[in-house]
Motif scaffolding. Sequence first.
Motif, PDB file in Angstrom:
ATOM      1  N   ILE A 702      10.780 -21.232  29.458  1.00 11.54           N
ATOM      2  CA  ILE A 702       9.457 -20.777  29.043  1.00 11.54           C
ATOM      3  C   ILE A 702       8.346 -21.415  29.878  1.00 11.54           C
ATOM      4  CG2 ILE A 702       7.990 -20.367  27.024  1.00 11.54           C
ATOM      5  CD1 ILE A 702      10.731 -19.081  26.900  1.00 11.54           C
ATOM      6  N   THR A 703       8.660 -22.449  30.656  1.00 15.94           N
ATOM      7  CA  THR A 703       7.620 -23.081  31.459  1.00 15.94           C
ATOM      8  C   THR A 703       7.142 -22.196  32.602  1.00 15.94           C
ATOM      9  OG1 THR A 703       9.160 -24.126  33.021  1.00 15.94           O
ATOM     10  CG2 THR A 703       8.642 -25.343  30.994  1.00 15.94           C
ATOM     11  N   GLY A 704       7.933 -21.176  32.954  1.00 18.14           N
ATOM     12  CA  GLY A 704       7.614 -20.355  34.107  1.00 18.14           C
ATOM     13  C   GLY A 704       8.115 -20.915  35.417  1.00 18.14           C
ATOM     14  N   ARG A 705       8.880 -21.996  35.368  1.00 26.53           N
ATOM     15  CA  ARG A 705       9.384 -22.622  36.598  1.00 26.53           C
ATOM     16  C   ARG A 705      10.710 -22.021  37.047  1.00 26.53           C
ATOM     17  NH1 ARG A 705       6.544 -27.373  37.694  1.00 26.53           N
ATOM     18  NH2 ARG A 705       8.252 -28.170  38.970  1.00 26.53           N
ATOM     19  N   GLY A 706      11.272 -21.100  36.272  1.00 23.52           N
ATOM     20  CA  GLY A 706      12.435 -20.345  36.721  1.00 23.52           C
ATOM     21  C   GLY A 706      13.770 -21.012  36.533  1.00 23.52           C
ATOM     22  N   ASN A 707      13.850 -22.070  35.714  1.00 20.18           N
ATOM     23  CA  ASN A 707      15.142 -22.738  35.478  1.00 20.18           C
ATOM     24  C   ASN A 707      15.870 -22.075  34.305  1.00 20.18           C
ATOM     25  OD1 ASN A 707      14.822 -25.001  37.451  1.00 20.18           O
ATOM     26  ND2 ASN A 707      13.048 -25.436  36.141  1.00 20.18           N
TER      27      ASN A 707
END
Length: 736
Positions: A702-707
């Motif tokens: 959900i952070t948007g960092r793509g992990n």
Amino acid sequence: MRRSIIPFGMHLVRCIAMLGVLLCCTTAEARNPDVSSWMVNLSSGSSSTDTNNRNGAPEIAVVGDTVHAVWVTYQSDPYIGQIWYRRSLDGGATWQARIKIVEAPANELDITEYVKRLHVVGTSVHIAYIGHSSGGTWAGTVYYRRSTDNGASFGSAQSLFSATYLSLSHSYINGNGSKVTIAFRLSSSSGYKRDSGEVLRSTDNGATFTQTQCFLYDHNDPAYAGAAVYDLQHVGDNVYVMYGTSNGRGCSYEGESKMYLASSTNNGATFASQLLSIPQSNGCYKAYGGQDGHYASKIAALNNTVSATWAGTNTNSERCVFLRKSTNNGASFLDPLTLYNQTGNSTIQAGQETIRGKGNYLYAMWNTSDAKSMFRTSSNQGTSFGATTEATAGGWWPIVAVDGNSSDGSKAQLFWQGTLRTASNGGANLSGTSLLFPFWRTGWVQRAQIASTTDEALHYVMSAKFYSSSLCGGNCNEDIFYRRHALTPPNPTGRTCLRLRSETVSFESRYDNMHVPDSADVNMPGAFSIGLWVKPAAGGADTGYTNQYRPVVSKPQGIGYSYALGTILSLANPQGQDHTITAEITTAAGTFVVNPGGSNQGYVPTDQWSHLAMTYNPTGGANNFRLYLNGNQIAATTATGTVIADGNPMQAGRYGNWDIDDLHLWNKALTREELLADMRTAACTGTGLQACYNFNNTTKDITGRGNHGILMFQERYVAETRIGTHVPPLMYLLLQ
């Protein structure tokens, strides 16, 4: 005491070794058990009809929401060969019934694994295959079946080409719009001996075909000479056929072989051939087999540019992977580029080299004999290539798909044996490894094909099998499995948590988990914190040691972990609880473990929600490695150095039985106050948050960092059962 696990690579090797022993000692049958909820067994029917079947040579094509798959079946009793087709109309979510394209005695049907039988354009599905006369291969027919209603039904088989006393083999189908092309090898068996490449071409979507010869190899030596077709591409008006010739009596009986590309600029009406191979210093040519039991694209073409790859020897007689490029539709070629020159004992696994391209980008992969898949990329259509990268140290049959959502071709998917890496920025960036097959269970995954679509999804089919004592009495035979993998998972919906279950059963273990590909965000090289809510359930697998270690979040490293947070069998048990919280990290200075030891603290009760957290600050001084349960510090120890990692994915689960929720990873050591605040919220915000999973029907970061997380076995989402909104359990409230 240092806890350890078997890392992915070692475990897979062990599984393969065990499987090899079992193949010698047990009866192999189909149909395979339902090991993974995320894969669909396309080839499995009723167990009574599939008992003696083996399935292989899968192919896949995706147009819009329709997924098309074709594969072959080998039946041992009676000895029968079949070709099957199956489709999905909703992007792979559900599948319609199988359609049998052909059935014949196995020696009367070409069921080899390295040819290409399927071509799809729009709502037209084209399937081509070769049949042989009764009892042998020296008379054959090229058959063709077509669907014009998106695979709902197929017309009857058409005989496009038949010959007696001639051998037909090495068939490939391709096309462009309403143009359909089939290439195959024709070999004479009597009179003057020669091999030729033949092309059947249609300009009316397969309604009619015309035959053309694309090459002729006169050798008059059936015992020692021959030719083979290795690939076919049809781009615009250009048709390219890659083929090889061999002569065992050539070069003073040392044997000689060459690779060619036949090119046509008029949709296959006429062809001209160019020699690709280069001679050794003694003037002899050595080119190796163009396909290795699995179809891999050898030709990449765009506009007037065409490139071809193959394995052969250079002027110094060294085995190499080559690429040659033409800028004039194959009329002439630039000097060959050496993509790889074998070194030491790492020889080339000839036939597994492959290329794909789009726009200015060209991607090349190949395998070495010690199972290393290598990768190089070009940003100028193959004029030059970047440095060689090892995509994996253990895998076979690599394939490449240019990302369907990449308009300029600067992103591609690298795939081998159920494993994926993404190359972005023209190959300059390479993601960590994604595991798209239920590894860690005794099984064998083999040849695969993939398709990448514009909705950021990867569709793949593969031949694979598992061990099942109940279904097969040992090793099952190969089935064809399909999986749709969303590169970006869906957005969160509802209020759920993720349920993970595991069990250790000889050769049939289950290890539910979510894994996250390796990246700088999950490597935790400096200060970090990890926290999540867990509800353990009784039972479940452990790491295999007497301490019953059950990490719930971990990142394998070597024979241990970069970091791990979970539970361990308690040494003291006054509260009737079996497990206490524990954590460990591995740095260059060694492995450090923190837990309450023999005290009466840190118990993690079953069937209740608890919050587990670990923090580490390499520069934090004494007691810089801390362990928290429900917001309270349970134990601390002093550790030194930064955490080390070796590229393995981070994983949640695999051991123990858990419901998990709100997994947060930070790049700083949270204070107790910050940790308490984090416990009370599901929001994925805050400075230093590296990855965040709320498990609301998704494994999206959900952070948007793509992990993003990937599920492997039978994981499932269940309703969240915590009271209110992220309320800690009663024990935490009483302690405040």
